[in-house]
Design a protein around this motif. Structure first.
Motif, PDB file in Angstrom:
ATOM      1  N   LEU A 153       0.864  -1.321   0.174  1.00  0.00           N
ATOM      2  CA  LEU A 153       0.143   0.129  -0.061  1.00  0.00           C
ATOM      3  C   LEU A 153       0.961   1.234   0.001  1.00  0.00           C
ATOM      4  CD1 LEU A 153      -2.782  -1.079   2.548  1.00  0.00           C
ATOM      5  CD2 LEU A 153      -2.948  -0.844   0.082  1.00  0.00           C
ATOM      6  N   ALA A 154       1.975   1.334   0.789  1.00  0.00           N
ATOM      7  CA  ALA A 154       2.734   2.411   0.653  1.00  0.00           C
ATOM      8  C   ALA A 154       3.497   2.638  -0.357  1.00  0.00           C
ATOM      9  CB  ALA A 154       3.817   2.300   1.862  1.00  0.00           C
ATOM     10  N   ARG A 155       3.967   1.426  -1.264  1.00  0.00           N
ATOM     11  CA  ARG A 155       4.227   1.677  -2.513  1.00  0.00           C
ATOM     12  C   ARG A 155       3.272   2.047  -3.494  1.00  0.00           C
ATOM     13  NH1 ARG A 155       6.901  -2.982  -2.880  1.00  0.00           N
ATOM     14  NH2 ARG A 155       5.227  -4.058  -3.719  1.00  0.00           N
ATOM     15  N   ALA A 156       2.228   1.785  -3.276  1.00  0.00           N
ATOM     16  CA  ALA A 156       0.988   2.145  -4.304  1.00  0.00           C
ATOM     17  C   ALA A 156       0.563   3.698  -3.871  1.00  0.00           C
ATOM     18  CB  ALA A 156      -0.233   1.453  -4.215  1.00  0.00           C
ATOM     19  N   ILE A 157       0.585   4.267  -2.715  1.00  0.00           N
ATOM     20  CA  ILE A 157       0.600   5.499  -2.441  1.00  0.00           C
ATOM     21  C   ILE A 157       1.694   6.561  -3.024  1.00  0.00           C
ATOM     22  CG2 ILE A 157       0.880   7.296  -0.733  1.00  0.00           C
ATOM     23  CD1 ILE A 157      -0.677   5.204   1.206  1.00  0.00           C
ATOM     24  N   HIS A 158       2.845   5.854  -3.091  1.00  0.00           N
ATOM     25  CA  HIS A 158       4.030   6.737  -3.627  1.00  0.00           C
ATOM     26  C   HIS A 158       3.848   6.654  -5.214  1.00  0.00           C
ATOM     27  CE1 HIS A 158       8.076   8.615  -3.988  1.00  0.00           C
ATOM     28  NE2 HIS A 158       8.252   7.353  -4.846  1.00  0.00           N
ATOM     29  N   ASP A 159       3.580   5.511  -5.824  1.00  0.00           N
ATOM     30  CA  ASP A 159       3.451   5.479  -7.054  1.00  0.00           C
ATOM     31  C   ASP A 159       2.304   6.583  -7.538  1.00  0.00           C
ATOM     32  OD1 ASP A 159       5.584   3.660  -7.435  1.00  0.00           O
ATOM     33  OD2 ASP A 159       3.725   1.869  -7.941  1.00  0.00           O
ATOM     34  N   GLY A 160       1.161   6.895  -6.872  1.00  0.00           N
ATOM     35  CA  GLY A 160       0.091   7.536  -7.101  1.00  0.00           C
ATOM     36  C   GLY A 160       0.562   9.070  -7.222  1.00  0.00           C
ATOM     37  N   TYR A 161       1.640   9.301  -6.080  1.00  0.00           N
ATOM     38  CA  TYR A 161       2.058  10.685  -5.850  1.00  0.00           C
ATOM     39  C   TYR A 161       3.029  10.977  -7.199  1.00  0.00           C
ATOM     40  CZ  TYR A 161       5.654  14.124  -4.375  1.00  0.00           C
ATOM     41  OH  TYR A 161       6.544  15.219  -4.263  1.00  0.00           O
ATOM     42  N   LEU A 162       3.973  10.083  -7.536  1.00  0.00           N
ATOM     43  CA  LEU A 162       4.770  10.203  -8.654  1.00  0.00           C
ATOM     44  C   LEU A 162       3.898  10.479 -10.150  1.00  0.00           C
ATOM     45  CD1 LEU A 162       7.419   7.474  -8.394  1.00  0.00           C
ATOM     46  CD2 LEU A 162       7.591  10.039  -7.882  1.00  0.00           C
ATOM     47  N   HIS A 163       2.759   9.674 -10.212  1.00  0.00           N
ATOM     48  CA  HIS A 163       2.024   9.814 -11.454  1.00  0.00           C
ATOM     49  C   HIS A 163       1.258  11.293 -11.363  1.00  0.00           C
ATOM     50  CE1 HIS A 163      -0.895   9.172 -14.415  1.00  0.00           C
ATOM     51  NE2 HIS A 163      -2.039   9.522 -13.529  1.00  0.00           N
ATOM     52  N   ALA A 197      13.529  15.101  -9.790  1.00  0.00           N
ATOM     53  CA  ALA A 197      13.783  16.540  -9.470  1.00  0.00           C
ATOM     54  C   ALA A 197      13.972  16.712  -8.195  1.00  0.00           C
ATOM     55  CB  ALA A 197      12.601  17.261 -10.028  1.00  0.00           C
ATOM     56  N   THR A 198      13.307  15.823  -7.209  1.00  0.00           N
ATOM     57  CA  THR A 198      13.691  15.872  -5.810  1.00  0.00           C
ATOM     58  C   THR A 198      13.972  14.564  -5.270  1.00  0.00           C
ATOM     59  OG1 THR A 198      11.280  15.562  -5.310  1.00  0.00           O
ATOM     60  CG2 THR A 198      11.911  17.871  -5.691  1.00  0.00           C
ATOM     61  N   PRO A 199      14.269  14.340  -3.749  1.00  0.00           N
ATOM     62  CA  PRO A 199      14.592  13.222  -3.370  1.00  0.00           C
ATOM     63  C   PRO A 199      13.123  12.316  -3.306  1.00  0.00           C
ATOM     64  CG  PRO A 199      15.377  14.752  -1.963  1.00  0.00           C
ATOM     65  CD  PRO A 199      14.981  15.564  -2.975  1.00  0.00           C
ATOM     66  N   ALA A 200      12.114  12.844  -3.383  1.00  0.00           N
ATOM     67  CA  ALA A 200      10.728  12.243  -3.345  1.00  0.00           C
ATOM     68  C   ALA A 200      10.409  11.772  -4.900  1.00  0.00           C
ATOM     69  CB  ALA A 200       9.699  12.806  -2.697  1.00  0.00           C
ATOM     70  N   MET A 201      10.944  12.388  -5.821  1.00  0.00           N
ATOM     71  CA  MET A 201      10.472  12.142  -7.112  1.00  0.00           C
ATOM     72  C   MET A 201      11.406  10.871  -7.328  1.00  0.00           C
ATOM     73  SD  MET A 201       7.957  13.875  -8.132  1.00  0.00           S
ATOM     74  CE  MET A 201       8.053  13.387 -10.009  1.00  0.00           C
ATOM     75  N   ARG A 202      11.409   9.815  -7.161  1.00  0.00           N
ATOM     76  CA  ARG A 202      12.171   8.864  -7.466  1.00  0.00           C
ATOM     77  C   ARG A 202      11.086   7.566  -7.437  1.00  0.00           C
ATOM     78  NH1 ARG A 202      17.606   9.575  -3.893  1.00  0.00           N
ATOM     79  NH2 ARG A 202      18.145  11.680  -4.760  1.00  0.00           N
ATOM     80  N   GLU A 203      11.397   6.411  -7.996  1.00  0.00           N
ATOM     81  CA  GLU A 203      10.875   5.235  -7.749  1.00  0.00           C
ATOM     82  C   GLU A 203      11.005   4.513  -6.642  1.00  0.00           C
ATOM     83  OE1 GLU A 203      10.079   2.697 -11.085  1.00  0.00           O
ATOM     84  OE2 GLU A 203      10.625   3.927 -12.675  1.00  0.00           O
ATOM     85  N   TRP A 204      10.070   3.685  -6.136  1.00  0.00           N
ATOM     86  CA  TRP A 204      10.162   3.067  -4.795  1.00  0.00           C
ATOM     87  C   TRP A 204      11.711   2.615  -4.442  1.00  0.00           C
ATOM     88  CZ3 TRP A 204       7.416   3.770  -0.526  1.00  0.00           C
ATOM     89  CH2 TRP A 204       7.505   2.478   0.246  1.00  0.00           C
ATOM     90  N   ARG A 205      12.426   1.765  -5.649  1.00  0.00           N
ATOM     91  CA  ARG A 205      13.467   1.251  -5.058  1.00  0.00           C
ATOM     92  C   ARG A 205      14.645   2.045  -4.928  1.00  0.00           C
ATOM     93  NH1 ARG A 205      12.723   0.488 -10.647  1.00  0.00           N
ATOM     94  NH2 ARG A 205      14.405   1.711 -11.861  1.00  0.00           N
ATOM     95  N   ASP A 206      14.648   3.235  -5.557  1.00  0.00           N
ATOM     96  CA  ASP A 206      15.448   4.219  -5.430  1.00  0.00           C
ATOM     97  C   ASP A 206      15.180   5.574  -4.260  1.00  0.00           C
ATOM     98  OD1 ASP A 206      17.042   3.030  -7.361  1.00  0.00           O
ATOM     99  OD2 ASP A 206      15.741   4.360  -8.942  1.00  0.00           O
ATOM    100  N   LEU A 207      14.087   5.191  -3.512  1.00  0.00           N
ATOM    101  CA  LEU A 207      13.554   6.137  -2.491  1.00  0.00           C
ATOM    102  C   LEU A 207      14.550   6.075  -1.362  1.00  0.00           C
ATOM    103  CD1 LEU A 207      11.472   8.167  -3.068  1.00  0.00           C
ATOM    104  CD2 LEU A 207       9.629   6.541  -1.544  1.00  0.00           C
TER     105      LEU A 207
END
Length: 484
Positions: free
Chosen positions: A416-426, A437-447
């Motif tokens: 669920l945490a990964r899905a929440i982050h994917d929605g944010y990225l999208h 562009a920012t530390p949070a703008m990375r895919e889950w494996r690089d976060l």
């Protein structure tokens, strides 16, 4: 394993040397002692008696040929080793049970599936002590660090014999979900001082999510920490981390998925997720080839509504086992993922259909499981056994990727945490913010871990009753990705 094999080969050689030396030496001894018969059969008979310490010509001692002196000690030593080995083999199962019962902090792997074998092997290679509950012919049995405890893992007394009271983790991977749940119920009957971590393999992704949700909703039970995992999803994620479809500035990207297996379906969902995160304006064209291609795509669209908003599907209802070059009317794809359950049929398609070879290097990926060892034949170090069609063909060991221990231990909260982050990225990508562009703008494996922790905290705050419903409702489940 090398030393026991060498010793077992040395054992018959020592026995043969004992017979030869004894026969030669016995001839010299009998020539000096006329009271004993001396012919070929008598010499051989007296020589064989050396193995049981009972040769009459030696009863009175005296001077003997050197070869006979060596043989009369070497032959009994061979006999003693044979007796010890026979006893060891006779009680091997009981000794393994005793060692398993006395183990501490070990991992128990139940089931006779390929997934169970791969997990036991990887855990043992990683330095973990593993107790394998399966039949006597389990492939991982006999490996260093793996103890075999044969028996039915649905019986609580046999789980107790595998040392479950002191085990750290239990993996249940028979491939039969009903049987696997019976193992979990049996383990739950056994009281422990500390919680037991349990990971259960479920091939059906919808059932896996439903079971996860219902387990998460029951927060009061701290005797067992149960997680249900789908290794096909983990393998599909690992594959697209290595082989993403190319992006063309002047035309849509076209990929082909051959085989609507569990892995093929998980791959299509992962393709849509990855394509959406990359913020591509053109939709991804996905050609699906399988006898049940239309049904598979229809179900995916219903279960995962976002898939239909990202991909344009073309279905070819064809039996992939009888597919021949020239049978497909579609233009050559940019990327081909061959995901057949019949791995030999998939390998044949990859090697014979030049329709798939018209793109660049690594454009044809063959999913392997049981035949995962073929990866070395095409891509091994040094001189390779087989040509990979000028670099276009790539073999992917899905079983190894899907049984990565860190992946199988993903909980529903983590997903669920990964899905929440994917929605944010999208949504950020759609707003024009580029990835990285920012530390949070990375895919889950690089976060960064601190950002992951924030997503986990948000996922943990989701109401359990909502989680149960999320497992069954496609609309709400796809809506998880929009929460932040």
């Amino acid at each position: 394993m090398a030393k026991p094999v060498v010793w077992r080969l040395l054992f018959p050689l020592l026995a043969l040397v004992s017979v030869i030396l004894g026969y030669v030496g016995m001839g010299g001894l009998l020539a000096a002692r006329v009271e004993f018969a001396d012919d070929t059969w008598d010499r051989l008979y007296y020589t064989l008696q050396l193995f049981v310490l009972g040769a009459p010509p030696l009863d009175e001692g005296g001077v003997m040929p050197v070869s006979l002196q060596v043989a009369r000690f070497l032959a009994p030593a061979v006999t003693v080793y044979a007796v010890i080995e026979a006893v060891r083999l006779l009680f091997a199962a009981e000794l393994a049970r005793l060692r398993a019962r006395r183990s501490r902090g070990h991992v128990i792997v139940c089931g006779e599936s390929l997934v169970a074998d791969a997990l036991a092997t990887r855990l043992a290679d990683g330095g973990r002590r593993v107790v394998r509950m399966a039949g006597a012919g389990a492939p991982a049995a006999g490996r260093r660090g793996v103890l075999l405890a044969p028996g039915d893992s649905t019986r609580a007394e046999l789980l107790r014999g595998a040392g479950i009271h002191h085990a750290e983790t239990l993996y249940v991977c028979s491939g039969d979900t009903a049987r696997d749940l019976a193992v979990v119920v049996a383990a739950d009957r056994l009281r422990r001082r500390t919680p037991l971590r349990v990971h259960v393999q479920v091939d059906d992704p919808e059932l896996c999510m439903a079971l996860q949700a219902r387990r998460l909703a029951r927060r009061t039970d701290d005797r067992m920490v149960v997680n249900f995992f789908n290794w096909h999803e983990r393998a599909a994620h690992a594959l697209l981390s290595r082989h993403r479809p190319p992006v063309h500035p002047d035309r849509p990207t076209r990929v082909m998925v051959v085989g609507a297996s569990w892995f093929g379906r998980a791959l299509m969902v992962e393709l849509a997720r990855t394509w959406r995160l990359r913020g591509q304006r053109r939709r991804l064209e996905v050609v699906v080839v399988d006898a049940g291609a239309w049904e598979a795509v229809h179900r995916l669209r219903r279960l995962y509504p976002f898939v239909g908003t990202v991909c344009d599907f073309v279905t070819r209802n064809r039996n992939v086992a009888t597919l021949l070059d020239g049978d497909l009317p579609d233009a050559p794809p940019d990327q081909v993922y061959i995901c057949c359950d019949d791995e030999e049929a998939g390998l044949k398609l990859a090697l014979t259909m030049d329709h798939f070879w018209r793109s660049g290097p690594g454009s044809v990926i063959v999913r392997l499981g049981q035949l995962g060892g073929l990866v070395q034949a095409f891509h091994g170090p040094g001189e390779r056994l087989l040509d990979s069609v000028s670099g276009r063909l790539d073999m992917f060991d899905a079983l190894r990727a899907g049984t990565d221990v860190s992946g199988t231990e993903d909980s529903l909260t983590e997903r669920l945490a990964r899905a929440i982050h994917d929605g944010y990225l999208h949504h950020q990508v759609r707003a024009g913010v580029p990835l990285g562009a920012t530390p949070a703008m990375r895919e889950w494996r690089d976060l960064p871990e601190e950002v992951r922790g924030g997503n986990r905290a948000q996922a943990g705050d989701i109401d359990p009753s909502w989680t149960r419903w999320a497992a069954c409702s496609p609309r709400i489940r796809s809506g998880v990705s929009r929460r932040r």
